[in-house]
Design an enzyme around this catalytic site. Structure first.
Site, short mmCIF file in Angstrom:
data_model
loop_
_atom_site.label_atom_id
_atom_site.label_comp_id
_atom_site.label_asym_id
_atom_site.label_seq_id
_atom_site.Cartn_x
_atom_site.Cartn_y
_atom_site.Cartn_z
N CYS A 169 -85.15 21.79 -75.57
CA CYS A 169 -83.90 22.36 -76.08
C CYS A 169 -82.73 21.45 -75.74
O CYS A 169 -81.80 21.26 -76.54
CB CYS A 169 -83.67 23.75 -75.48
SG CYS A 169 -84.97 24.95 -75.83
N CYS B 280 -43.19 41.01 -72.97
CA CYS B 280 -42.99 41.11 -74.41
C CYS B 280 -43.84 40.07 -75.13
O CYS B 280 -44.55 39.27 -74.51
CB CYS B 280 -41.51 40.90 -74.76
SG CYS B 280 -40.92 39.26 -74.25
N CYS C 212 -43.27 36.40 -74.16
CA CYS C 212 -43.98 35.98 -72.94
C CYS C 212 -45.42 35.59 -73.28
O CYS C 212 -45.94 34.59 -72.78
CB CYS C 212 -44.00 37.12 -71.92
SG CYS C 212 -42.37 37.69 -71.40
N CYS D 95 -62.77 55.59 -35.30
CA CYS D 95 -62.75 54.22 -35.81
C CYS D 95 -62.68 54.23 -37.34
O CYS D 95 -61.96 53.44 -37.95
CB CYS D 95 -64.00 53.46 -35.37
SG CYS D 95 -64.24 53.40 -33.59
N ASP E 100 -78.28 69.92 -74.02
CA ASP E 100 -78.27 69.46 -75.40
C ASP E 100 -79.74 69.47 -75.85
O ASP E 100 -80.64 69.38 -75.03
CB ASP E 100 -77.68 68.05 -75.47
CG ASP E 100 -77.85 67.43 -76.83
OD1 ASP E 100 -77.47 68.07 -77.82
OD2 ASP E 100 -78.38 66.30 -76.91
N ASP F 167 -77.24 63.36 -73.89
CA ASP F 167 -77.55 61.93 -73.99
C ASP F 167 -76.78 61.21 -75.07
O ASP F 167 -76.84 59.99 -75.16
CB ASP F 167 -79.06 61.74 -74.24
CG ASP F 167 -79.45 62.13 -75.66
OD1 ASP F 167 -78.84 63.08 -76.20
OD2 ASP F 167 -80.35 61.49 -76.23
#
Length: 915
Positions: free
Chosen positions: A25, A84, A87, A186, A598, A796
């Site tokens: 390749c 803006c 910029c 701690c 579902d 799902d």
């Protein structure tokens, strides 16, 4: 860097390459570049190229991409200071002038580009025009890499997005390994320090793992480390999960060794001293010879404090200099006071009453020994709590087999690039996510999904890193590497969940943060009361009481009570193929009284298939050939079921013409100058087709909730195909178990009422809400919640996402859409409804375990501290020894740790690991 070549300036590019599998390749790419451009290649491998050329980076990338490969490094930044469009134009113009930058996209909030520059060089270029660039790393979640890319890609509307969205999208999550934490005080100190750093949105500190997860926007993570260091602890950033786990394990092993040595030294010195006193030996200072003997013993005890007890005093001093008190403060004060009092008695016995000339060197030594022993056992048990995460990390092999034109080559997994071809031999683990290009084999996915049955993988099938190849050989194309594999995302999600805290844990942390100062105050008050009102020798009693109160109090047990249970519970869930996004889910899931399913893809397989075939005219093959010819040109979900069935029967479609799709009704076409119709019963009636001949068959189909698809030819009904989405084998088990647990079950579906009722009856579901439009599902969830129910929604699809987000607990199937998974707090990797039962039972077991730990810790301290202060002395003449207090303190921590680990062996329904 540009270099002169023959008097002409040439560009120098060093690019990463993706999609190349071998040197063949690479040579192909070299020929293409020389054909398209003038290039001088210095080095070229399947993963990188370094070259000189007059061309721009864009031109080089175009040539590389013409072969289907990719080059360069993609970088994304969060931008600050752009207000803006001007910029945006200013920054775009400035960056476009750089030869090393290509594929540039700039918005007010975000910068993406492909470049050979380093991140620091890009930031410097942005700073040159007055703006700031911050590296943006998308938070790792359980979602395919493609979906993450989609979220991170800017659109033309990006500039109109809210600042909140931009902030969330660019948030980083950093993992920190922290050294020096010993108790809940701690944890509170570290969290407070991290939250004080600008840009930090949240900080989750885990005492068990000695780690922290910090989320926010950071130009530079160094302030986080500085904040922790200024609080008296040490920290380092760890991005690689395997490295983090290895360092945590090394830290735990070092602590084990230290505590073991301290325990041996303390007990070796303290045991003979304690036995001497128990069996009547003199522990009073009465003469000069006693002074000499006990003075020598006191010196040895001082050496013990400087060695075995050194870390207690160092940690206590560090805490004091930072204005806080910890468990080490209590131990240091208690042992230090006992030793100091004893040495005063040895040095100046005449200043004390005769009865007060008792020495407590055995208490000093035994307290150090017993508490160190407790810490040793506790640390050893902590290492077991991370076993689930370590098991996940161990799933990825270190080496893989790369397929090249020259033959198979061994390659490090870290060097694998997208698009590479990899050979998976029998018995090997899959190194990265990929797609099977050739071969077929069964893969054991139980380590990720919890599903014990191997899954057949053939060409085109997806495979996940960490799964185990069984008897066949596969060649896969890498599609997910590094942090973008499913395994890496699972590990990150588990780690985040283990570091999160439910409301119960946060309450425990608040109590723990003030616990030590309160104990010190109680010790001082107790000492004062004994000095003022106690019997003689007052000084001796005062010392014993104060020391015992300081030693028996155990903030360690409080601090470990919830984090250990969470770590073990979430780790066990991961072993079962249940991913939990946040520990709060455990607390909420344990209260669920209603589960809403579902239908499609949740209770059913989500893959409609032919259930029955009824032929009225001709034969089955002719019927299927006619249906196949029309349905192969349709996009209807049921069309695929008919086409797949015909292919399985090796049926070839007939040649048709004049195809027409009357969307939502049926299909028409001409075959041998006669009309063929395929579609619903209503469509057939519209076309004047007599259905009476199939009346009994259609009634039978309706009774079983099968959808009929009729086929007519030459104006006569030829036959009817019955299609249904098969119910998952585990659906009935799941519903039955939920009903046994007293949980109300609901099916919420857009399917016809008759179909939904038939399935609900077969499964035993209590309530059916059918023919619901996608945007109405959330309303039905809300209606159930308004009835006072705690609702878990399992779905799902994209249409389930609003309902999943609104439910008290959203549970997504791992095979579902990315949107559904992102909207849920829990993901079932094996997509089995029985995992819903397992998740609820595990949540209840984890919450019960947390309550047991907290109850034990609170009861221990509530009873132990007053007894240590001497409340039983007036009535029973009983006063607790500091040595017994030290043993009790160690035992309380060991009990909490052991109880948390007991959760690992809890009996959970449908858990293959506990069968």
């Amino acid at each position: 860097m540009d270099i002169p070549q023959g008097g002409v300036i040439m560009n120098h590019f060093a690019l990463a390459l993706r999609g190349l599998n071998c040197m063949g390749c690479a040579r192909k790419l070299e020929r293409q570049l020389n054909q398209d451009l003038t290039v001088e290649i210095e080095t070229l491998t399947p993963t990188s190229i370094e070259l000189h050329t007059h061309a721009t980076l864009n031109e080089v990338l175009t040539s590389i991409e013409s072969l289907g490969y990719q080059g360069g490094t993609e970088q994304t930044y969060q931008l600050q200071g752009l207000n803006c469009g001007r910029c945006v134009n200013k920054l775009t113009t400035h960056l476009s002038a750089q030869a090393e930058i290509a594929k540039l996209h700039v918005s007010k909030e975000r910068l993406s580009l492909v470049t050979t520059l380093t991140a620091e060089q890009v930031k410097a270029l942005v700073a040159e025009v007055g703006y700031q660039a911050i590296e943006a790393e998308q938070e790792s979640t359980f979602a395919p890499a493609a979906s993450i890319d989609e979220k991170e890609t800017d659109t033309p509307d990006a500039e109109n997005s809210s600042n909140t969205e931009a902030t969330e999208a660019s948030s980083q999550t950093l993992s920190l390994l922290i050294k020096g934490m010993t108790c809940a005080s701690c944890v509170a100190s570290v969290e407070k320090a991290l939250l004080s750093v600008e840009g930090v949105q949240s900080a989750q500190v885990n005492l068990t793992e000695q780690s922290a997860l910090v989320r926010g926007i950071f130009a530079n993570p160094q302030p986080l480390l500085n904040a922790i260091q200024s609080s008296g602890y040490q920290a380092e950033i760890l991005d690689d999960p395997a490295q983090q786990q290895a360092k945590q394990q090394a830290q735990l092993e070092a602590l084990q060794k230290e505590h073991k040595q301290s325990a041996l030294l303390g007990i070796a010195l303290g045991t003979p001293l304690m036995l001497w006193g128990v069996f009547g030996g003199n522990m009073m200072i009465r003469n000069s010879s006693d002074q000499m003997v006990w003075g020598g013993i006191g010196t040895i005890c001082f050496a013990l404090l400087l060695t075995a007890g050194r870390h207690f005093f160092m940690n206590a001093w560090q805490a004091l200099t930072h204005g806080r008190a910890t468990m080490d403060t209590l131990v240091a004060l208690g042992t230090g006071a006992a030793w100091f009092y004893s040495m005063l008695v040895v040095a100046w016995p005449q200043t004390f009453p005769d009865a007060a000339r008792h020495v407590y060197f055995e208490a000093t030594a035994m307290i150090i020994g017993l508490i160190s022993l407790g810490h040793y056992i506790e640390t050893k048990a902590k290492s077991n709590t991370n076993r689930s995460l370590q098991a996940l990390l161990n799933l990825q092999p270190q080496q893989a087999t790369l397929v090249t034109e020259q033959g198979d080559q061994s390659i490090a997994v870290a060097d694998i690039q997208l698009g590479m071809s990899l050979r998976i031999k029998p018995g090997e683990q899959v190194p990265v996510d990929g797609v099977v290009s050739t071969g077929h084999s069964y893969l054991d996915e139980s380590m990720l999904t919890g599903e014990p049955i191997p899954v057949l993988k053939e060409a085109g099938a997806k495979v996940a890193a960490g799964t185990l190849n069984q008897d066949g050989s596969l060649v896969i194309t890498a599609t997910g590497i590094g942090a973008q594999t499913m395994l890496a995302r699972i590990i990150q999600m588990v780690r985040q969940a283990q570091s999160s805290k439910p409301a119960m844990a946060r309450l425990a942390d608040q109590i723990s943060s003030v616990f030590v100062p309160v104990v010190v105050v109680i010790a001082i008050l107790s000492a004062a009361l004994w000095y003022l009102y106690g019997p003689d020798p007052k000084a001796s009693y005062m010392l014993v009481v104060a020391t015992t109160v300081l030693i028996i109090a155990c903030p360690c047990a409080l601090g470990l009570a919830t984090p250990l249970s969470i770590t073990v519970g979430i780790g066990k869930a991961a072993e079962m193929g249940i991913l939990i996004r946040d520990a709060n889910v455990l607390q909420t899931a344990s209260q669920v009284d209603t589960v809403v399913f579902d239908k499609t893809g949740t209770l059913t397989l989500g893959k409609p298939s032919i259930q029955s075939l009824h032929v009225l005219q001709g034969d089955e093959n002719q019927l299927l050939a006619l249906a196949y010819a029309l349905e192969q040109q349709s996009e209807h979900p049921l069309a695929k079921a008919i086409c797949d069935y015909a292919k399985q029967r090796n049926i070839s479609p007939v040649e048709i013409s004049q195809f027409t799709n009357q969307r939502g009704r049926g299909l028409l076409a001409d075959y041998q100058n006669q009309t063929v119709l395929v579609g619903s019963l209503a469509f057939m009636q519209e076309q004047g087709i007599d259905l009476s001949m199939a009346e009994s068959t259609l009634e039978k189909f309706a009774a079983q909730a099968w959808t009929p698809v009729a086929v007519a030819y030459r104006g006569m009904l030829q036959g009817v195909l019955a299609i249904a989405d098969p119910i998952k084998p585990t659906s009935a088990q799941a519903v039955r178990k939920l009903n046994e647990l007293g949980i109300h079950t609901v099916m919420l579906t857009g399917d016809h009422t008759s179909v939904a009722n038939a399935i609900a009856k077969e499964l035993g579901i209590s309530q059916v809400i059918a023919q619901v439009l996608p945007d109405q599902k959330a309303q039905h969830i809300q209606a159930l919640q308004q009835q006072g129910r705690k609702v878990a929604m399992i779905g799902d699809g994209i249409n389930d996402a609003p309902a999943l987000a609104l439910a008290d607990i959203g549970i997504a199937m791992g095979s579902g859409s990315d949107v559904a998974i992102e909207s849920a707090q829990m993901t079932l990797l094996n997509s089995s409804p029985t995992s819903v039962v397992s998740a609820i039972e595990l949540s209840k077991a984890t919450l019960r375990n947390m309550k047991q730990n907290l109850f034990g810790a609170f009861i221990y301290n509530t009873l132990g501290i007053p007894i240590a202060a001497g409340v039983l002395y007036p009535a029973f003449g009983f006063l607790l020894s500091p040595v017994v207090a030290g043993a009790a303190m160690a035992l309380s921590s060991i009990t909490v740790v052991s109880n948390a680990n007991r959760l690992r062996w809890s009996k959970i329904s449908f858990d293959q690991h506990s069968q």
